[in-house]
Design an enzyme around this catalytic site. Sequence first.
Site, PDB file in Angstrom:
ATOM      1  N   THR A  78       0.826  -1.214   0.000  1.00  0.00           N
ATOM      2  CA  THR A  78       0.000   0.000   0.000  1.00  0.00           C
ATOM      3  C   THR A  78       0.856   1.259   0.000  1.00  0.00           C
ATOM      4  O   THR A  78       1.976   1.265   0.556  1.00  0.00           O
ATOM      5  CB  THR A  78      -0.919   0.006   1.248  1.00  0.00           C
ATOM      6  OG1 THR A  78      -1.537   1.297   1.370  1.00  0.00           O
ATOM      7  CG2 THR A  78      -0.152  -0.265   2.529  1.00  0.00           C
ATOM      8  N   TYR A  80      -1.595   0.086  10.061  1.00  0.00           N
ATOM      9  CA  TYR A  80      -1.861  -0.660   8.829  1.00  0.00           C
ATOM     10  C   TYR A  80      -0.645  -0.571   7.900  1.00  0.00           C
ATOM     11  O   TYR A  80      -0.126  -1.591   7.412  1.00  0.00           O
ATOM     12  CB  TYR A  80      -3.110  -0.095   8.150  1.00  0.00           C
ATOM     13  CG  TYR A  80      -3.308  -0.588   6.745  1.00  0.00           C
ATOM     14  CD1 TYR A  80      -3.516  -1.939   6.491  1.00  0.00           C
ATOM     15  CD2 TYR A  80      -3.266   0.290   5.659  1.00  0.00           C
ATOM     16  CE1 TYR A  80      -3.682  -2.400   5.191  1.00  0.00           C
ATOM     17  CE2 TYR A  80      -3.433  -0.154   4.365  1.00  0.00           C
ATOM     18  CZ  TYR A  80      -3.639  -1.504   4.140  1.00  0.00           C
ATOM     19  OH  TYR A  80      -3.797  -1.956   2.854  1.00  0.00           O
TER      20      TYR A  80
HETATM   21  N1  UFG Z   1     -13.032  10.289   3.357  1.00  0.00           N
HETATM   22  C1  UFG Z   1     -13.961  11.207   3.800  1.00  0.00           C
HETATM   23  N2  UFG Z   1     -15.107  10.740   4.350  1.00  0.00           N
HETATM   24  C2  UFG Z   1     -15.394   9.424   4.475  1.00  0.00           C
HETATM   25  C3  UFG Z   1     -14.442   8.486   4.003  1.00  0.00           C
HETATM   26  C4  UFG Z   1     -13.269   8.950   3.455  1.00  0.00           C
HETATM   27  O1  UFG Z   1     -13.743  12.416   3.709  1.00  0.00           O
HETATM   28  O2  UFG Z   1     -16.469   9.079   4.996  1.00  0.00           O
HETATM   29  C5  UFG Z   1     -11.785  10.782   2.763  1.00  0.00           C
HETATM   30  C6  UFG Z   1     -10.575  10.324   3.527  1.00  0.00           C
HETATM   31  O3  UFG Z   1     -10.236  11.236   4.539  1.00  0.00           O
HETATM   32  C7  UFG Z   1      -9.531  10.263   2.409  1.00  0.00           C
HETATM   33  C8  UFG Z   1     -10.352   9.930   1.163  1.00  0.00           C
HETATM   34  O4  UFG Z   1     -11.692  10.227   1.475  1.00  0.00           O
HETATM   35  O5  UFG Z   1      -8.976  11.512   2.225  1.00  0.00           O
HETATM   36  C9  UFG Z   1     -10.266   8.483   0.790  1.00  0.00           C
HETATM   37  O6  UFG Z   1     -10.565   7.721   1.944  1.00  0.00           O
HETATM   38  P1  UFG Z   1     -10.766   6.152   1.911  1.00  0.00           P
HETATM   39  O7  UFG Z   1     -11.150   5.726   3.293  1.00  0.00           O
HETATM   40  O8  UFG Z   1     -11.655   5.793   0.774  1.00  0.00           O
HETATM   41  O9  UFG Z   1      -9.334   5.642   1.527  1.00  0.00           O
HETATM   42  P2  UFG Z   1      -7.974   5.878   2.325  1.00  0.00           P
HETATM   43  O10 UFG Z   1      -7.221   6.880   1.524  1.00  0.00           O
HETATM   44  O11 UFG Z   1      -8.119   6.131   3.751  1.00  0.00           O
HETATM   45  O12 UFG Z   1      -7.433   4.412   2.268  1.00  0.00           O
HETATM   46  C10 UFG Z   1      -6.836   3.908   1.153  1.00  0.00           C
HETATM   47  C11 UFG Z   1      -6.831   2.394   1.221  1.00  0.00           C
HETATM   48  C12 UFG Z   1      -5.997   1.944   2.365  1.00  0.00           C
HETATM   49  C13 UFG Z   1      -4.669   2.616   2.327  1.00  0.00           C
HETATM   50  C14 UFG Z   1      -4.834   4.105   2.300  1.00  0.00           C
HETATM   51  C15 UFG Z   1      -3.553   4.871   2.293  1.00  0.00           C
HETATM   52  O13 UFG Z   1      -8.133   1.896   1.372  1.00  0.00           O
HETATM   53  O14 UFG Z   1      -5.836   0.565   2.255  1.00  0.00           O
HETATM   54  O15 UFG Z   1      -5.543   4.428   1.138  1.00  0.00           O
HETATM   55  O16 UFG Z   1      -3.780   6.063   3.007  1.00  0.00           O
HETATM   56  F1  UFG Z   1      -3.958   2.316   3.407  1.00  0.00           F
END
Ligand code: UFG
Length: 327
Positions: A117, A141
């Site tokens: 990741t 993670y």
């Molecule tokens: N976000 C929101 N509201 C929500 C959900 C997400 O604003 O309800 C934002 C998050 O803050 C982030 C973006 O949308 O900026 C994407 O969030 P996700 O939860 O969809 O994805 P992440 O970036 O947190 O996670 C992904 C992968 C993980 C990995 C990560 C690296 O799913 O496996 O990228 O940061 F670790």
Amino acid sequence: MTNILVTGGAGYIGSHACKVLAAAGHTPVTYDNLSTGWADAVRFGPFEKGDLTDRNRLDQIFAAYQPAAVLHFAALSQVGESMREPGLYWHNNVAGSLTLLQAAVQAGCDKIVFSSTCATYGEQDKVVLDEESPQNPINAYGASKRAIEDMLRDFEAAHGLQHVIFRYFNVAGADPEAEVGEYHRPETHLIPLMLDAVDGKRDALTIFGTDYDTPDGTCIRDYVHVMDLVEAHVLGLDWLQEGKDSRVFNLGTGTGFSVREVIEQAAAVTGRDVPYLEGPRRDGDCSKLVSGSSRAEAELGWRPRHSTPDRMIADAWRWHQSGHYEK
Ligand code: UFG
């Protein structure tokens, strides 16, 4: 037909991988404990229920199927949960992967494609991240995935286990034929949550932080279509089967979109408003994660053909509206 062991084959990315593996003439053998996956997502090959930490069960599976390679997707993958319960991540991801690698080595299986990741990079000064960027994860993670990468390098040196490591950026979208798709419970990912808000399954999406140092104050991510991502895995498998050296590849498009931009795209694709609220930052989130690498394109010949936000949201929306979603 070659058997390929797919850990986590009942999950979101693993189930899409099984579809493209079967289309490429392989037999995907799913190994999954169903802690976050779904038995009815296993549609393209045999299903063996089991846990990564269960060495006896893994030994049986390697003996029964003699897989030519392992595609290792099985993992816990929620950043927020990993901050609250790091032990779960070190146990399931790290100890589980160690057990898998030991079983593979004993069985003489010498090829593995591993799902890592961009969270292994953490917060960086550089705007774009390539495979040589330092890895300083800011959540458990990411730390668990970095540890497994180290483990793979040691197992290659000592036991000749060849690996391809893919560092995913933000995986989104679904099978355009809607045979499989994204279904997490609880759901934490931006696009499916947004689509739930669009069709009234939840009240509103909460934007996690509007005070980041980005042009519109919301986090920027590099979204890659799940079908493009799993096609890279077939190329990674070919790479290993051709006897090439172990290698790390980022899988991202190189273009970032903010949360607000994704909301605008979702409104355009669905033709509906996306109800949202502005909330505080979520623990463990980096402000910006964008791939700065074309290594996968240059060396693997990978072409991310479906990875535009409108296409990812349209395919996710089709899946969301299909009956499959209502499990
Ligand atoms: N976000 C929101 N509201 C929500 C959900 C997400 O604003 O309800 C934002 C998050 O803050 C982030 C973006 O949308 O900026 C994407 O969030 P996700 O939860 O969809 O994805 P992440 O970036 O947190 O996670 C992904 C992968 C993980 C990995 C990560 C690296 O799913 O496996 O990228 O940061 F670790």
